[in-house]
Design an enzyme around this catalytic site. Structure first.
Site, mmCIF file in Angstrom:
data_model
loop_
_atom_site.group_PDB
_atom_site.id
_atom_site.type_symbol
_atom_site.label_atom_id
_atom_site.label_comp_id
_atom_site.label_asym_id
_atom_site.label_seq_id
_atom_site.Cartn_x
_atom_site.Cartn_y
_atom_site.Cartn_z
ATOM 1 N N HIS A 1 0.830 -1.196 0.000
ATOM 2 C CA HIS A 1 0.000 0.000 0.000
ATOM 3 C C HIS A 1 0.870 1.253 0.000
ATOM 4 O O HIS A 1 1.923 1.279 0.635
ATOM 5 C CB HIS A 1 -0.896 0.033 1.241
ATOM 6 C CG HIS A 1 -2.059 -0.905 1.170
ATOM 7 N ND1 HIS A 1 -3.148 -0.670 0.361
ATOM 8 C CD2 HIS A 1 -2.312 -2.076 1.809
ATOM 9 C CE1 HIS A 1 -4.025 -1.652 0.509
ATOM 10 N NE2 HIS A 1 -3.537 -2.516 1.375
ATOM 11 N N GLU B 1 -6.245 -0.063 -6.255
ATOM 12 C CA GLU B 1 -7.309 0.606 -5.525
ATOM 13 C C GLU B 1 -7.028 2.103 -5.499
ATOM 14 O O GLU B 1 -5.870 2.530 -5.436
ATOM 15 C CB GLU B 1 -7.395 0.068 -4.095
ATOM 16 C CG GLU B 1 -7.826 -1.384 -4.012
ATOM 17 C CD GLU B 1 -7.757 -1.919 -2.600
ATOM 18 O OE1 GLU B 1 -8.829 -2.200 -2.031
ATOM 19 O OE2 GLU B 1 -6.653 -2.045 -2.066
ATOM 20 N N SER C 1 -11.111 -10.681 -7.399
ATOM 21 C CA SER C 1 -12.372 -10.898 -6.695
ATOM 22 C C SER C 1 -13.536 -10.961 -7.670
ATOM 23 O O SER C 1 -14.692 -11.036 -7.262
ATOM 24 C CB SER C 1 -12.620 -9.776 -5.683
ATOM 25 O OG SER C 1 -12.623 -8.511 -6.318
ATOM 26 N N GLY C 2 -13.208 -10.925 -8.964
ATOM 27 C CA GLY C 2 -14.227 -11.017 -10.000
ATOM 28 C C GLY C 2 -13.807 -11.978 -11.090
ATOM 29 O O GLY C 2 -12.652 -12.419 -11.157
ATOM 30 N N ALA D 1 -10.568 -11.064 -14.025
ATOM 31 C CA ALA D 1 -9.192 -11.218 -13.563
ATOM 32 C C ALA D 1 -8.901 -12.659 -13.172
ATOM 33 O O ALA D 1 -7.769 -13.141 -13.321
ATOM 34 C CB ALA D 1 -8.918 -10.283 -12.388
ATOM 35 N N THR E 1 -9.532 -13.764 -1.360
ATOM 36 C CA THR E 1 -9.650 -13.650 0.089
ATOM 37 C C THR E 1 -10.885 -14.375 0.600
ATOM 38 O O THR E 1 -11.882 -14.529 -0.119
ATOM 39 C CB THR E 1 -9.714 -12.178 0.526
ATOM 40 O OG1 THR E 1 -10.808 -11.535 -0.129
ATOM 41 C CG2 THR E 1 -8.429 -11.451 0.166
#
Length: 336
Positions: free
Chosen positions: A41, A110, A176-177, A180, A194
């Site tokens: 991050h 993000e 998460s989709g 990807a 996750t």
């Protein structure tokens, strides 16, 4: 060849400073974890008490302090803050220094990490296209010399990575989709996601998309490691296990609530408003080791082979010790 079952430790870079985090990751190796993954991050989830050490130099320090663990990012975005060639150079160096131990985990990014640097935040379609292009550049630089590339988003001109491993560093794609996830199946060495979401997301969306990508890439399921970042809060004191999840309340926000949030102060405000029941909903909260392992096994039953455990509490030494003494031995006794 069958992918081995591995149990890793999530180094919480958003929660701890680099020196303290390094100490915990070294302890994780000593406690019997197989891998350590760290996020990258630029800004943390929480403004007050948050941290955001740079992953790439931190991994170099971890490699020098350890002997056997796999180590990587979960995840790094190679398509905004970094030019993909810089990522190729950095992970090529890490792979040359610590052969066979380094993994590059990547994602599409993000807003929290990129907008602070004046980077316009695009829609999902562009973020996904940037990620594909970045991976292509990285892999080409690891396999060829004098790379000239002219893409939609990135360019190189006679670029060469001079210090790189004999074999390329594996690239894992976090998703998460379905789009990807299909990309991970088609071209990556691993797929990262996750825990704590609706089971149907995995059974009906992500795992079928992974299988579709593997088929389209003319590959075998054994070509793709399946890594689940496990949200776990295990302690003999249930109230402590429950309250430990409070720091990570931002994870309980929906994608719609947090995806466009650019400021950690606003992210923290949204998260602090959540009740503890919602904060803990993403986590396996347990006091009994056998019950805890039973709940973990539901992810092994789905087919995930690499579980990376993220303990939310401030006392990471306690989490590492309890897991090393009570959870990892039970998992290995059941699964070899």
């Amino acid at each position: 060849m069958t992918i081995p079952l591995r149990f890793g430790y999530k180094a919480s870079a958003e929660q701890f400073g680099p020196t303290e985090l390094l100490k915990y990751a070294v302890l994780a190796e000593q406690a019997g974890f197989d891998s350590v993954f760290v996020s990258d991050h630029f800004q943390p989830w929480n403004h007050e008490g948050g941290h955001a050490p740079a992953a790439m130099p931190w991994l170099g320090a971890l490699g020098a302090r350890t002997e056997r663990i796999l180590m990587g990012t979960s995840v790094l975005t190679p398509s905004f803050r970094y030019h993909p060639a810089v990522v190729a150079q950095a992970f090529g160096t890490l792979g040359a220094m610590f052969p066979g131990r380094v993994i590059l985990g990547v994602g599409s990014g993000e807003a929290l990490n990129e907008v602070a640097l004046g980077i316009p935040w695009p829609e999902v379609k562009e973020r996904f296209a940037r990620l594909k292009e970045a991976i292509t550049i990285i892999e080409t630089l690891w396999s060829e010399d004098r790379v000239t590339y002219e893409g939609q988003f990135f360019r190189t001109e006679n670029a060469t990575i001079y210090d790189k491993p004999e074999t390329p560093v594996p690239i894992y794609i976090g998703a998460s989709g379905p789009a990807a996830t299909r990309l991970a199946g088609r071209m990556a060495s691993g797929f990262i996601t996750t825990s704590g979401k609706a089971r149907e997301l995995y059974t009906d969306t992500l795992l079928p998309a992974l299988a579709e990508g593997i088929e389209k890439g003319h590959r075998s399921p054994d070509d793709v490691d399946t890594l689940m970042e496990m949200k776990v809060s295990f302690d003999h004191d249930r109230e402590r296990a429950l309250q430990d999840t409070r720091y990570w309340a931002p994870l309980a926000l929906t994608p719609e609530e947090k995806m466009a949030v650019e400021d950690p102060i606003e992210m923290q405000r949204l998260a602090d408003a959540l009740p503890i029941e919602r904060t803990a909903a993403r986590w396996i909260v347990s006091t009994d080791p056998d019950e805890h392992v039973d709940r973990i096994e539901s992810y092994l039953d789905l087919g995930f082979r690499h579980l990376v455990f993220h303990g939310p509490g401030a006392d990471q030494e306690r989490f590492i010790r309890l897991y090393g003494e009570e959870i990892l031995p039970r998992l290995r006794a059941r699964h070899g």
